[in-house]
Design an enzyme around this catalytic site. Structure first.
Site, PDB file in Angstrom:
ATOM      1  N   HIS A   1     -35.607  18.991   4.412  1.00 29.04           N
ATOM      2  CA  HIS A   1     -36.412  20.205   4.309  1.00 29.04           C
ATOM      3  C   HIS A   1     -37.207  20.112   3.011  1.00 29.04           C
ATOM      4  CE1 HIS A   1     -37.847  24.160   3.838  1.00 29.04           C
ATOM      5  NE2 HIS A   1     -36.935  24.549   2.956  1.00 29.04           N
TER       6      HIS A   1
ATOM      7  N   ASN B   1     -43.537  24.587   0.845  1.00 32.12           N
ATOM      8  CA  ASN B   1     -42.350  24.902   1.642  1.00 32.12           C
ATOM      9  C   ASN B   1     -42.760  25.731   2.862  1.00 32.12           C
ATOM     10  OD1 ASN B   1     -40.012  25.913   2.746  1.00 32.12           O
ATOM     11  ND2 ASN B   1     -39.127  26.611   0.817  1.00 32.12           N
TER      12      ASN B   1
ATOM     13  N   CYS C   1     -34.569  28.185   6.515  1.00 31.34           N
ATOM     14  CA  CYS C   1     -35.265  26.899   6.556  1.00 31.34           C
ATOM     15  C   CYS C   1     -34.468  25.840   7.313  1.00 31.34           C
ATOM     16  CB  CYS C   1     -35.565  26.422   5.142  1.00 31.34           C
ATOM     17  SG  CYS C   1     -36.472  27.651   4.204  1.00 31.34           S
TER      18      CYS C   1
HETATM   19  O1  UT7 Z   1     -36.292  26.846   1.366  1.00 28.09           O
HETATM   20  C1  UT7 Z   1     -35.409  27.223   0.362  1.00 28.09           C
HETATM   21  C2  UT7 Z   1     -36.161  28.061  -0.581  1.00 28.09           C
HETATM   22  N1  UT7 Z   1     -36.087  27.936  -1.966  1.00 28.09           N
HETATM   23  C3  UT7 Z   1     -35.807  26.880  -2.751  1.00 28.09           C
HETATM   24  O2  UT7 Z   1     -35.473  25.828  -2.369  1.00 28.09           O
HETATM   25  C4  UT7 Z   1     -35.980  27.122  -4.219  1.00 28.09           C
HETATM   26  C5  UT7 Z   1     -34.922  26.493  -5.062  1.00 28.09           C
HETATM   27  N2  UT7 Z   1     -35.206  26.681  -6.470  1.00 28.09           N
HETATM   28  C6  UT7 Z   1     -36.197  26.013  -7.106  1.00 28.09           C
HETATM   29  O3  UT7 Z   1     -36.852  25.190  -6.499  1.00 28.09           O
HETATM   30  C7  UT7 Z   1     -36.436  26.285  -8.578  1.00 28.09           C
HETATM   31  O4  UT7 Z   1     -35.411  27.112  -9.054  1.00 28.09           O
HETATM   32  C8  UT7 Z   1     -37.809  26.943  -8.859  1.00 28.09           C
HETATM   33  C9  UT7 Z   1     -38.913  25.931  -8.576  1.00 28.09           C
HETATM   34  C10 UT7 Z   1     -38.009  28.158  -7.963  1.00 28.09           C
HETATM   35  C11 UT7 Z   1     -37.895  27.360 -10.306  1.00 28.09           C
HETATM   36  O5  UT7 Z   1     -37.727  26.260 -11.162  1.00 28.09           O
HETATM   37  P1  UT7 Z   1     -36.855  26.410 -12.492  1.00 28.09           P
HETATM   38  O6  UT7 Z   1     -36.930  25.121 -13.184  1.00 28.09           O
HETATM   39  O7  UT7 Z   1     -35.513  26.917 -12.070  1.00 28.09           O
HETATM   40  O8  UT7 Z   1     -37.687  27.479 -13.298  1.00 28.09           O
HETATM   41  P2  UT7 Z   1     -37.221  28.890 -13.843  1.00 28.09           P
HETATM   42  O9  UT7 Z   1     -37.216  29.890 -12.732  1.00 28.09           O
HETATM   43  O10 UT7 Z   1     -35.960  28.736 -14.641  1.00 28.09           O
HETATM   44  O11 UT7 Z   1     -38.400  29.231 -14.815  1.00 28.09           O
HETATM   45  C12 UT7 Z   1     -38.652  28.449 -15.984  1.00 28.09           C
HETATM   46  C13 UT7 Z   1     -39.879  28.993 -16.674  1.00 28.09           C
HETATM   47  C14 UT7 Z   1     -39.846  30.490 -16.908  1.00 28.09           C
HETATM   48  O12 UT7 Z   1     -40.484  30.733 -18.145  1.00 28.09           O
HETATM   49  P3  UT7 Z   1     -39.627  31.007 -19.482  1.00 28.09           P
HETATM   50  O13 UT7 Z   1     -38.811  32.217 -19.172  1.00 28.09           O
HETATM   51  O14 UT7 Z   1     -38.808  29.783 -19.673  1.00 28.09           O
HETATM   52  O15 UT7 Z   1     -40.685  31.213 -20.509  1.00 28.09           O
HETATM   53  C15 UT7 Z   1     -40.690  31.065 -15.810  1.00 28.09           C
HETATM   54  O16 UT7 Z   1     -41.276  32.301 -16.131  1.00 28.09           O
HETATM   55  O17 UT7 Z   1     -41.032  28.763 -15.850  1.00 28.09           O
HETATM   56  C16 UT7 Z   1     -41.747  30.000 -15.680  1.00 28.09           C
HETATM   57  N3  UT7 Z   1     -42.357  29.990 -14.360  1.00 28.09           N
HETATM   58  C17 UT7 Z   1     -43.628  29.565 -14.154  1.00 28.09           C
HETATM   59  N4  UT7 Z   1     -44.576  29.123 -14.986  1.00 28.09           N
HETATM   60  C18 UT7 Z   1     -45.768  28.768 -14.448  1.00 28.09           C
HETATM   61  C19 UT7 Z   1     -41.814  30.345 -13.182  1.00 28.09           C
HETATM   62  N5  UT7 Z   1     -42.705  30.173 -12.192  1.00 28.09           N
HETATM   63  C20 UT7 Z   1     -43.835  29.693 -12.767  1.00 28.09           C
HETATM   64  C21 UT7 Z   1     -45.101  29.324 -12.270  1.00 28.09           C
HETATM   65  N6  UT7 Z   1     -46.029  28.855 -13.130  1.00 28.09           N
HETATM   66  N7  UT7 Z   1     -45.402  29.400 -10.938  1.00 28.09           N
END
Ligand code: UT7
Length: 363
Positions: free
Chosen positions: A290, A320, A137
């Site tokens: 970004h 993104n 990115c």
């Molecule tokens: O261009 C560069 C590319 N990438 C990035 O910049 C991504 C950087 N990372 C992030 O932006 C964040 O880490 C995410 C947005 C990807 C994830 O956010 P998070 O606050 O770290 O969430 P998590 O992965 O820790 O998940 C928290 C909860 C989980 O449920 P439990 O285990 O707590 O019950 C996930 O299963 O949220 C759940 N979850 C969702 N729920 C509904 C994960 N994705 C989703 C979803 N909808 N799409």
């Protein structure tokens, strides 16, 4: 001698898919995602994304963004300005290009030919060298600096087209709700030109300074494992899931906040030191980050004490779009009258590789 952005363009697919559409499985019959608008918005700031259809590849979006930028570069306004038609304006300007650089992680073809060569042919830029850059990115930030470097060491060369183009929805794992909801498709383009304006001192213009960096120890955090020479397809292999991006969201998030914070601080400190006048975020008209997650930007802003309004965000509409996100933002800002001659703006990116970087530009 300055390297200035003289024109911008953008293209996104017509198909707009909201968070609710994803949750209802309405954008593609087979895919209903266990998610909801509230989660996506509160964790990322994303409200919708534009998704390419089956026949659209990175070069198609890059081509449209390029055409828009070329039309702007020649100043064709639909009524003449030397060219008989929009297509003629594009063809004429394309011949003035010396380089075409496309930043992408989703090229039309794996490695060969480059997506830039495809666009070069389609716009008829016969005098331009063409190549792709893979820097995740951060690709557009890398591309701008590469173009400026190439123009500065080639005396007779004047103009480059720098494009960010990605179709991440084609390499998303639609069974992984933690990643697929984050991505959208698009392309942004700029025409950069070597001008007679100064690049330092009073009246300085254009690209003043760039930081480029990488941390290859983070390769595993954002990776598409299949299809390359490390892990090629094998004869007879049955593929039950197409090649896709795997991401350690938490690790990328932590890297990103640090990268954004440090890149902004360093660009301001280094430019201030070299010009003899300290720079702060107050001197910036805009920071163009970004667009991966609004929370990353908010966290970095908080650490640096920079108000949110200083950052241009359009992630709510496009999600993104990888290497396309910064040039899409620049085009929206430019056409929306948000950028004025002499404005100091700072771009900052991060992404797969891992890579990071930023440009400091006088518009
Ligand atoms: O261009 C560069 C590319 N990438 C990035 O910049 C991504 C950087 N990372 C992030 O932006 C964040 O880490 C995410 C947005 C990807 C994830 O956010 P998070 O606050 O770290 O969430 P998590 O992965 O820790 O998940 C928290 C909860 C989980 O449920 P439990 O285990 O707590 O019950 C996930 O299963 O949220 C759940 N979850 C969702 N729920 C509904 C994960 N994705 C989703 C979803 N909808 N799409």
């Amino acid at each position: 001698m300055a390297t200035e952005i003289i024109a911008t363009g953008k293209a996104v697919p017509a198909r707009r898919v909201t968070n609710d559409d994803l949750a209802r499985g309405e954008w593609i019959a087979a895919t209903k995602i266990d998610t909801n608008d509230e989660w996506i918005r509160s964790h990322t700031g994303i409200g919708a994304r534009h998704i390419a259809d089956e026949d659209t590849a990175a070069s198609d979006l890059a081509l449209e963004a390029a055409k828009q930028a070329l039309v702007m570069a020649v100043g064709w306004d639909g009524t003449g300005n030397g060219a008989a038609s929009r297509e003629a304006a594009i063809a004429e300007t394309a011949l003035t290009l010396d380089f075409i650089i496309i930043a992408t992680v989703t090229p039309d073809f794996l490695g060969c030919p480059s997506t830039a060569c495809i666009v070069q042919d389609k716009i008829g830029a016969k005098n331009a060298a063409a190549m792709d850059i893979t820097a995740g990115c951060t690709g557009f930030v890398y591309g701008l600096e590469t173009a400026a470097g190439l123009l500065s060491i080639n005396k007779g060369r004047k103009r480059a087209l720098v494009i960010g183009a990605d179709v991440l929805t084609k390499v998303a794992n639609w069974n992984d709700r933690g990643t697929c909801v984050l991505f959208g498709d698009g392309s942004g383009a700029v025409v950069v030109e070597k001008t007679g304006n100064p690049s330092e001192g009073p009246g300085k213009r254009g690209l003043l300074r760039t930081i480029l960096g990488a941390d290859g120890s983070g390769t595993e955090y954002l990776i598409n494992r299949r299809g390359g020479t490390r892990n090629p397809w094998k004869t007879g292999e049955i593929v039950d899931i197409p090649p896709h991006l795997e991401m350690d969201g938490r690790a990328v998030y932590n890297f990103a906040v640090k990268a954004v914070t440090e890149t902004i601080s360093r660009l301001l400190a280094e430019e201030g030191a070299s010009s003899g006048a300290a720079l702060t975020f107050n001197d910036l008209a805009w920071i163009v980050p970004h667009q991966a997650n609004a929370r990353i930007v908010q966290a970095a802003g908080k650490r640096l004490g920079i108000p949110e309004e200083k950052f241009f965000l359009n992630i709510e509409e496009y999600a993104n779009t990888s290497a396309a996100s910064i040039p899409i933002a620049l085009d929206e800002m430019n056409r929306g009258g948000k950028l004025h001659k002499g404005d100091l703006i700072l771009t900052v990116g991060f992404g797969g590789g891992l890579t990071y970087g930023g440009n400091l530009i006088v518009w």
